[in-house]
Motif scaffolding. Sequence first.
Motif, PDB file in Angstrom:
ATOM      1  N   SER A 163      -5.790   2.290  -7.901  1.00  0.00           N
ATOM      2  CA  SER A 163      -6.721   3.346  -7.973  1.00  0.00           C
ATOM      3  C   SER A 163      -6.174   4.413  -8.958  1.00  0.00           C
ATOM      4  O   SER A 163      -6.445   5.242  -9.789  1.00  0.00           O
ATOM      5  CB  SER A 163      -7.448   4.061  -6.928  1.00  0.00           C
ATOM      6  OG  SER A 163      -8.633   3.058  -6.428  1.00  0.00           O
ATOM      7  N   ARG A 164      -4.759   4.847  -8.488  1.00  0.00           N
ATOM      8  CA  ARG A 164      -3.918   5.790  -8.996  1.00  0.00           C
ATOM      9  C   ARG A 164      -3.269   5.466 -10.298  1.00  0.00           C
ATOM     10  O   ARG A 164      -3.288   6.275 -11.355  1.00  0.00           O
ATOM     11  CB  ARG A 164      -2.683   6.170  -7.938  1.00  0.00           C
ATOM     12  CG  ARG A 164      -3.294   6.671  -6.852  1.00  0.00           C
ATOM     13  CD  ARG A 164      -1.979   6.900  -5.724  1.00  0.00           C
ATOM     14  NE  ARG A 164      -2.288   7.119  -4.453  1.00  0.00           N
ATOM     15  CZ  ARG A 164      -2.351   8.305  -3.674  1.00  0.00           C
ATOM     16  NH1 ARG A 164      -1.746   9.208  -4.272  1.00  0.00           N
ATOM     17  NH2 ARG A 164      -2.913   8.400  -2.296  1.00  0.00           N
ATOM     18  N   CYS A 172      -1.671   0.690  -5.170  1.00  0.00           N
ATOM     19  CA  CYS A 172      -2.057   1.808  -5.982  1.00  0.00           C
ATOM     20  C   CYS A 172      -2.817   1.641  -7.327  1.00  0.00           C
ATOM     21  O   CYS A 172      -2.792   2.681  -8.324  1.00  0.00           O
ATOM     22  CB  CYS A 172      -0.613   2.645  -6.342  1.00  0.00           C
ATOM     23  SG  CYS A 172       0.170   3.558  -5.149  1.00  0.00           S
ATOM     24  N   SER A 202      -6.226   6.118 -12.590  1.00  0.00           N
ATOM     25  CA  SER A 202      -6.372   7.590 -12.681  1.00  0.00           C
ATOM     26  C   SER A 202      -5.189   8.041 -13.723  1.00  0.00           C
ATOM     27  O   SER A 202      -5.478   9.015 -14.398  1.00  0.00           O
ATOM     28  CB  SER A 202      -6.529   8.168 -11.589  1.00  0.00           C
ATOM     29  OG  SER A 202      -7.564   7.839 -10.490  1.00  0.00           O
ATOM     30  N   THR A 252       0.883   4.460   1.962  1.00  0.00           N
ATOM     31  CA  THR A 252       1.050   4.570   3.624  1.00  0.00           C
ATOM     32  C   THR A 252       2.569   4.445   3.813  1.00  0.00           C
ATOM     33  O   THR A 252       2.843   4.476   4.864  1.00  0.00           O
ATOM     34  CB  THR A 252       0.421   3.267   4.119  1.00  0.00           C
ATOM     35  OG1 THR A 252       0.945   1.995   3.654  1.00  0.00           O
ATOM     36  CG2 THR A 252      -0.998   3.133   3.627  1.00  0.00           C
ATOM     37  N   TYR A 302       1.011  -1.088  -0.071  1.00  0.00           N
ATOM     38  CA  TYR A 302      -0.066  -0.045  -0.039  1.00  0.00           C
ATOM     39  C   TYR A 302       0.906   1.363  -0.031  1.00  0.00           C
ATOM     40  O   TYR A 302       1.129   1.975   1.010  1.00  0.00           O
ATOM     41  CB  TYR A 302      -0.837  -0.020   1.201  1.00  0.00           C
ATOM     42  CG  TYR A 302      -1.667  -1.105   1.280  1.00  0.00           C
ATOM     43  CD1 TYR A 302      -3.068  -1.395   0.644  1.00  0.00           C
ATOM     44  CD2 TYR A 302      -1.255  -2.270   2.042  1.00  0.00           C
ATOM     45  CE1 TYR A 302      -3.626  -2.429   0.861  1.00  0.00           C
ATOM     46  CE2 TYR A 302      -2.013  -3.468   2.169  1.00  0.00           C
ATOM     47  CZ  TYR A 302      -3.503  -3.551   1.695  1.00  0.00           C
ATOM     48  OH  TYR A 302      -4.122  -4.610   1.712  1.00  0.00           O
ATOM     49  N   TRP A 331       4.377   7.142  -3.721  1.00  0.00           N
ATOM     50  CA  TRP A 331       3.292   6.495  -4.380  1.00  0.00           C
ATOM     51  C   TRP A 331       3.529   6.590  -5.941  1.00  0.00           C
ATOM     52  O   TRP A 331       3.059   5.822  -6.469  1.00  0.00           O
ATOM     53  CB  TRP A 331       1.866   6.819  -3.860  1.00  0.00           C
ATOM     54  CG  TRP A 331       1.580   8.389  -4.384  1.00  0.00           C
ATOM     55  CD1 TRP A 331       2.046   9.271  -3.668  1.00  0.00           C
ATOM     56  CD2 TRP A 331       1.232   8.839  -5.591  1.00  0.00           C
ATOM     57  NE1 TRP A 331       1.563  10.569  -4.187  1.00  0.00           N
ATOM     58  CE2 TRP A 331       1.210  10.192  -5.501  1.00  0.00           C
ATOM     59  CE3 TRP A 331       1.071   8.247  -6.818  1.00  0.00           C
ATOM     60  CZ2 TRP A 331       0.874  11.030  -6.624  1.00  0.00           C
ATOM     61  CZ3 TRP A 331       0.652   9.064  -7.875  1.00  0.00           C
ATOM     62  CH2 TRP A 331       0.423  10.338  -7.865  1.00  0.00           C
ATOM     63  N   PRO A 377     -13.104   2.258  -9.173  1.00  0.00           N
ATOM     64  CA  PRO A 377     -12.989   3.036  -8.070  1.00  0.00           C
ATOM     65  C   PRO A 377     -11.904   3.637  -7.402  1.00  0.00           C
ATOM     66  O   PRO A 377     -10.617   3.171  -7.847  1.00  0.00           O
ATOM     67  CB  PRO A 377     -13.099   1.452  -7.272  1.00  0.00           C
ATOM     68  CG  PRO A 377     -13.702   0.592  -8.352  1.00  0.00           C
ATOM     69  CD  PRO A 377     -13.167   0.953  -9.434  1.00  0.00           C
ATOM     70  N   GLY A 378     -12.272   4.747  -6.676  1.00  0.00           N
ATOM     71  CA  GLY A 378     -11.177   5.384  -6.322  1.00  0.00           C
ATOM     72  C   GLY A 378     -10.432   5.077  -4.854  1.00  0.00           C
ATOM     73  O   GLY A 378      -9.748   6.035  -4.557  1.00  0.00           O
ATOM     74  N   GLU A 379     -10.981   4.079  -4.280  1.00  0.00           N
ATOM     75  CA  GLU A 379     -10.520   3.983  -2.976  1.00  0.00           C
ATOM     76  C   GLU A 379      -9.310   2.465  -2.670  1.00  0.00           C
ATOM     77  O   GLU A 379      -9.285   2.210  -1.556  1.00  0.00           O
ATOM     78  CB  GLU A 379     -11.574   3.654  -2.097  1.00  0.00           C
ATOM     79  CG  GLU A 379     -12.628   2.317  -2.340  1.00  0.00           C
ATOM     80  CD  GLU A 379     -13.475   2.715  -3.376  1.00  0.00           C
ATOM     81  OE1 GLU A 379     -14.236   1.853  -3.565  1.00  0.00           O
ATOM     82  OE2 GLU A 379     -13.617   3.803  -3.977  1.00  0.00           O
ATOM     83  N   ILE A 380      -9.092   1.949  -3.975  1.00  0.00           N
ATOM     84  CA  ILE A 380      -8.288   0.795  -3.877  1.00  0.00           C
ATOM     85  C   ILE A 380      -6.833   1.200  -3.528  1.00  0.00           C
ATOM     86  O   ILE A 380      -6.123   1.800  -4.668  1.00  0.00           O
ATOM     87  CB  ILE A 380      -8.379   0.083  -5.112  1.00  0.00           C
ATOM     88  CG1 ILE A 380      -9.789  -0.570  -5.402  1.00  0.00           C
ATOM     89  CG2 ILE A 380      -7.658  -1.361  -5.118  1.00  0.00           C
ATOM     90  CD1 ILE A 380     -10.223  -1.230  -6.592  1.00  0.00           C
ATOM     91  N   GLU A 381      -6.493   1.240  -2.521  1.00  0.00           N
ATOM     92  CA  GLU A 381      -4.889   1.490  -2.460  1.00  0.00           C
ATOM     93  C   GLU A 381      -3.888   0.390  -2.406  1.00  0.00           C
ATOM     94  O   GLU A 381      -2.651   0.822  -2.497  1.00  0.00           O
ATOM     95  CB  GLU A 381      -4.762   2.221  -0.795  1.00  0.00           C
ATOM     96  CG  GLU A 381      -5.592   3.206  -0.690  1.00  0.00           C
ATOM     97  CD  GLU A 381      -5.129   4.408  -1.407  1.00  0.00           C
ATOM     98  OE1 GLU A 381      -3.846   4.326  -1.657  1.00  0.00           O
ATOM     99  OE2 GLU A 381      -5.754   5.689  -1.313  1.00  0.00           O
TER     100      GLU A 381
END
Length: 336
Positions: free
Chosen positions: A186-187, A184, A190, A130, A127, A137, A177-181
Motif C-alpha cells: 500500500s505504501r 509495504c 502511495s 511491524t 511486513y 518501512w 487499497p490502503g491496508e495491505i501491509e
Amino acid sequence: MEKKKKRIVWLSILQGWSMLLVVIGHIDLTNGVYGAHLINVIDKETYLMLRTFRMPMFMLISGFLFYITHISKEKSYKETIVSKLKRLGVPFLFFTLATLLLKFAFNPIMKRPVELSFKQVADSFLYPATNPLGELWFVATLFILFLFYPVFKFSLQKVSYTVSLMGCAVLLYLFFPGEIEFLCLSRVASYFVFFYAGICLSKFEWYRKFDSWFVFIACVCIYLGLWFIAAPYLILAITGIVGSFALCMSLSHRFPGLFSSFRNYTYQIFLIGIFPQMLVRFAFAKIEMHNELQYNIVYILSYVTSILIALYTSVIVAKAVEKIPWKWVRLCFGLS
C-alpha cells in the motif's frame, strides 16, 4: 560546470531540510499521547502539517537522485539492484536485528514491546511496518520502487509514455487499497507517484521554475489556505514539496553552506537518529513538573535537544564508522 555545482548545492540543502523535517516528525516526548497543554496542541498541529509532505518529499528526492545516479547513466538493471540491495538491504537487516535485541532487553519501557521469535523476525521483513524499528518501512518501500527501474527507463523515451505512467501513478495513489501491509504494498502504491515525480523533475528539469522567493511565499499562503479547508493530502503534499524546493533553491544563493554540518549523512540520521530521541523521551517522562510554565519550558528544551541529539549523534557515529577499515561494517550503516 558552474551549473552542475549550483545544482548540487541547492539539492544538498534540500536533502538537509527534508531530513530536518523527518527528525522533527520522529519526536515523541509524550509517547503518542498529547496532553491538554498549549505546547502539546501546537506540537500535534505541527506534526500533522509536516506529515502531509515530509515523507512524500523524501521519496521524491530519492527519485530525483535515482535519475541522476542511475537512469541518466544507463546503468544495468543487475548493477542497480545489487547496489541498492547493499545500500538498503544490509542496513535493514543490521538495524532490524540490533533493534530487536535492544527492545527485547528493555521491553517493559518500550512503546512497542517485541519478542525473540522466528515469527517476529520474519514479519519484520514481510511486513516492514511491524519491524522493531518501524521507520524501516521507508527503506523497504524504496527498495521495491527501485525494482521498477526498467519501467521508469522505458517511460522516459516518449512524453506520451511519461504522461501515461504518471496517470497510472496518480490512480494508484487514489484507489489502491490502503491496508495491505505485506511488503509495504500500500505504501509502494502511495509513494510511487512521488518517486516518479522526482525522476521527471530531474529528467525534464522542471525544478528550475521553482527558483524564486515568490514561489515559496505563494506556496506557504496556498498551503495554509488548503490546510484550513482540509484539502486532499495529495494537493497538500505537492504544495509543500514545491514550496520546499523554492525555499532551498532561493537560500542556496545566499547560504550555500546551510545544513552542511549534517546534510551529507541524511541516510545515517534516518537510521540512527531515533535511538537518541528515545533517550530524550525517557528523560522527559522522569522529570516532575508542577505548573504550566515549567512544563512548557522543559518541553521546549527537550524538543530542541531531541532534534540536535538525533542529528549530531548520528553524524558522530557515521564519521566514526567511516574510519573503520572493514567494508562490511560501513555497509551496515549505509556507508560505502
